[in-house]
Design a protein around this motif. Structure first.
Motif, short mmCIF file in Angstrom:
data_model
loop_
_atom_site.label_atom_id
_atom_site.label_comp_id
_atom_site.label_asym_id
_atom_site.label_seq_id
_atom_site.Cartn_x
_atom_site.Cartn_y
_atom_site.Cartn_z
N ASP A 71 -43.15 32.99 12.79
CA ASP A 71 -42.22 34.05 12.15
C ASP A 71 -43.07 35.07 11.07
OD1 ASP A 71 -40.04 32.93 13.40
OD2 ASP A 71 -39.73 31.33 11.83
N THR A 73 -42.06 38.07 10.04
CA THR A 73 -41.16 38.45 8.95
C THR A 73 -39.83 37.84 9.56
OG1 THR A 73 -40.29 40.67 9.87
CG2 THR A 73 -42.54 40.81 8.57
N ASP A 74 -39.00 37.95 8.57
CA ASP A 74 -37.57 37.43 8.93
C ASP A 74 -36.99 38.07 10.08
OD1 ASP A 74 -37.77 36.20 6.70
OD2 ASP A 74 -36.41 37.74 5.46
N ASN A 75 -37.48 39.07 10.75
CA ASN A 75 -37.09 39.80 11.75
C ASN A 75 -37.96 40.08 13.02
OD1 ASN A 75 -38.23 41.89 10.55
ND2 ASN A 75 -36.50 43.24 10.94
N ASN A 76 -39.17 39.34 12.86
CA ASN A 76 -40.33 39.61 14.05
C ASN A 76 -40.80 38.23 14.21
OD1 ASN A 76 -40.98 42.70 14.29
ND2 ASN A 76 -40.59 42.59 12.26
N ARG A 77 -40.98 37.75 15.46
CA ARG A 77 -41.36 36.43 15.91
C ARG A 77 -42.48 36.76 17.04
NH1 ARG A 77 -37.24 33.92 17.51
NH2 ARG A 77 -37.56 33.78 19.83
N ASP A 158 -40.95 39.40 19.57
CA ASP A 158 -39.46 39.64 19.52
C ASP A 158 -39.07 40.19 18.19
OD1 ASP A 158 -38.01 38.03 21.85
OD2 ASP A 158 -39.15 36.49 21.24
N HIS A 159 -38.32 41.30 18.21
CA HIS A 159 -37.91 41.98 16.81
C HIS A 159 -36.37 42.12 16.83
CE1 HIS A 159 -38.10 44.86 13.72
NE2 HIS A 159 -37.30 45.61 14.31
N ASP A 160 -35.71 41.66 15.78
CA ASP A 160 -34.54 42.03 15.75
C ASP A 160 -34.10 42.86 14.78
OD1 ASP A 160 -33.95 39.45 17.37
OD2 ASP A 160 -34.28 38.26 15.66
N ASN A 162 -30.99 44.18 14.18
CA ASN A 162 -29.85 43.65 13.26
C ASN A 162 -29.08 42.29 14.05
OD1 ASN A 162 -28.12 44.91 15.35
ND2 ASN A 162 -28.34 46.86 14.17
N ASP A 163 -27.99 41.93 13.83
CA ASP A 163 -27.38 41.18 14.56
C ASP A 163 -26.97 41.36 15.96
OD1 ASP A 163 -27.54 39.26 12.26
OD2 ASP A 163 -25.46 39.62 11.54
N SER A 166 -31.75 43.91 19.41
CA SER A 166 -33.03 43.23 19.55
C SER A 166 -33.86 43.87 20.73
CB SER A 166 -32.98 41.59 19.62
OG SER A 166 -32.54 41.48 21.07
#
Length: 325
Positions: A71, A73-77, A158-160, A162-163, A166
């Protein structure tokens, strides 16, 4: 297969041992653990060895998969991993013994196996069913073997947003090698009852010796955007993306195949002028029998074919490699 086992968020351990019929032993391990708050790893492995319901056949297979998730960041894995599969099969051939055999007769009865002497000279296409073959009977030479390896490497981002939205980009490399070497008898005809008492008491069968050696390499890239949208008051899934790949196919050739049966039937051809080709000491009743026919009782002692014709041309060294993409 590009579906991977990703690590769990918490520690996970599973192991299993099995023992089954024909001395089959199998061990399995699946272990996943977090390294820190952002990085996790998982290893899955399996090993299996054993015999077979067909006599003289043995198998050995292993599979290992190592995968890590980071992870960033919180929105990139970022995920990466490797999977390796290895399979070996000894003493087996791709084909079994035929259920029916076709026989042609073009010589006088006195130069035929006793079983066929009541058949008239010039008979063609006589069909005999195969009998007395046990379910466990192995028609492969002891040196027959299959070796398959599969390797897969992957990298995924993977990039999010928002909810609901992606983005995913992935790369896969797959290498698949398949090497089969075998000698087998009885695929075209199998006649243990048609033997000469002094020359081939166990009868005759067709014989094929062959090697297939191929490799496929695939590199693939995939990107896609995924999200949910409202259409006419209902939530719909929306996916758009693109992918590309290239494939390299290599086939190795030039292996010897002088023992390959070229006749689909067992033929007792003419013994020549005044039957000289079938009368000892100049000849024997084994002369002028179908090309590729062998005595059944000696097939397990036949070695892999090795003969030289303008360089290496045997079952152990390839002379050519064909590459397509």
């Amino acid at each position: 297969n590009f579906v991977h086992k990703h690590p769990y968020l918490d520690r996970h351990l599973w192991a299993n041992l099995k023992y089954g019929s024909w001395n089959n032993r199998r061990a399995e391990l699946d272990f996943s653990t977090p390294i820190n708050d952002r990085f996790r790893m998982r290893i899955a492995a399996a090993m299996q060895k054993g015999d077979h319901w067909v006599e003289r056949v043995k198998s050995d297979r292993t599979a290992v998969s190592l995968i890590g998730d980071l992870d960033v960041t919180d929105n990139n894995r970022i995920s990466a991993g490797v999977t390796q599969f290895d399979f070996k099969l000894d003493g087996a051939s791709p084909h079994g013994v035929t259920r029916f055999s076709e026989v042609y007769i073009h010589r006088p009865p006195e130069y035929l196996p006793e079983f066929l002497r009541d058949q008239p000279q010039g008979s063609g296409g006589i069909i005999f069913p195969t009998t007395g073959v046990a379910r466990s009977f192995n028609n492969a030479t002891p040196w027959s073997r299959t070796h398959r390896t599969y390797t897969n490497l992957f990298l995924t981002w993977d990039h999010d947003f928002n909810d609901d939205w992606s983005f995913k980009a992935s790369y896969n490399h797959a290498s698949n090698k398949d090497d089969i070497l075998y000698g087998e008898m009885g695929g075209a005809y199998y006649m243990p009852q048609a033997g000469f008492a002094d020359y081939a008491p166990g009868g005759f069968a067709s014989y094929v010796a062959k090697r297939d050696n191929e490799e496929n390499i695939v590199n693939a890239v995939d990107v896609h955007l995924k999200g949910r949208i409202e259409v006419l008051g209902r939530t719909q899934e929306f996916v758009v993306g693109a992918n590309a790949y290239n494939t390299h196919h290599m086939r190795y050739g030039g292996y010897a195949s002088s023992g390959t049966a070229q006749s689909p039937a067992l033929a007792f051809n003419s013994c020549g002028f005044r039957n000289r080709l079938c009368i000892p000491p100049r000849g024997t009743p084994l002369k002028r029998i179908s090309l590729g026919a062998i005595p059944i009782d000696s097939f397990t002692s036949r070695p892999p074919e090795t003969w030289d014709w303008g360089g290496h041309n045997d079952m152990c060294h390839a002379r050519e490699r064909y590459l397509t993409w």
